[in-house]
Scaffold this motif. Sequence first.
Motif, short mmCIF file in Angstrom:
data_model
loop_
_atom_site.label_atom_id
_atom_site.label_comp_id
_atom_site.label_asym_id
_atom_site.label_seq_id
_atom_site.Cartn_x
_atom_site.Cartn_y
_atom_site.Cartn_z
N ASN A 94 1.81 -8.26 4.87
CA ASN A 94 3.06 -8.27 4.10
C ASN A 94 3.67 -6.87 4.04
O ASN A 94 4.89 -6.70 4.11
N ARG A 98 7.40 -5.77 5.45
CA ARG A 98 8.41 -5.09 4.62
C ARG A 98 8.89 -3.81 5.27
O ARG A 98 10.07 -3.42 5.12
N ARG A 99 8.03 -3.13 5.99
CA ARG A 99 8.38 -1.85 6.60
C ARG A 99 9.22 -2.02 7.88
O ARG A 99 10.05 -1.17 8.21
N ARG A 192 10.70 -12.17 12.32
CA ARG A 192 10.45 -11.50 11.04
C ARG A 192 10.99 -12.30 9.87
O ARG A 192 10.40 -12.31 8.78
N VAL A 196 9.02 -13.13 6.43
CA VAL A 196 9.54 -12.78 5.11
C VAL A 196 9.54 -14.00 4.20
O VAL A 196 9.17 -13.93 3.01
#
Length: 240
Positions: A94, A98-99, A192, A196
């Motif tokens: 996770n 996020r990065r 992605r 997410v």
Amino acid sequence: LTPSSLPRHVAMLSSLLACSLAFLKMSDITIGIKHYGSRREQLDRLLRSIRRRYATAEVIVADDGCKADRTVARTHNVTLVCTEAGSGLGLGRNAIVRRARTEFMLLLDDDIVFSEATDLAALHDALVRDPGAALAGGCYDDLEGGDADCFNLAFSVTGGGTSVAARFATLQAQGGGCGVVGATHNFFLARRSALVQHGWDARQKLMEHQAFFYALWLHGLRVLACPAVRVQHPRKRGPR
């Protein structure tokens, strides 16, 4: 330019076009690795194998316990994201998601090695051809014996959802390409946006792999397996 030199120039242009397309695809892919501090040598081996094939790819490493070798990270131009020791696979992945900012993400473990058969463009093409697929995974070649291992599961539900079974399934790939399965190995290229929306529960430290793929299956998102795309992986795992 003469008639006799035309085939050579056409071949050169085709090669340049292929290289340009491959670069464009890799510019849209982030490679994310969950690393455990006791496997420093494995991480270095993996990063060296990545850079031999994908020299400019963005790589993010979720560093469990902040124990990764900083010199190795700098040498291979890697972004480190520190996580609490023992935080688990889900929390680390996770954090990587996020990065990252690219449309696609390749997620894998730190004890894998890229080979000549690690064709990320093929996984990318499979997802582009199938907009309803969340991810496309590959197979493992055993580092010692070279035997191929394609981890393909199929989910089934009985009792109105009170019982869920995951069984090994035979991949039905079309024309030697990719086929639909329930789950793949921990080596896959994903959108992605799907990660997410359907990420990992950071509290879960066991069975997180099956839970992740089951969530995709419940939401009707296809998972592809592409047996021609492979990485090398030890049959026996080292300590985490």
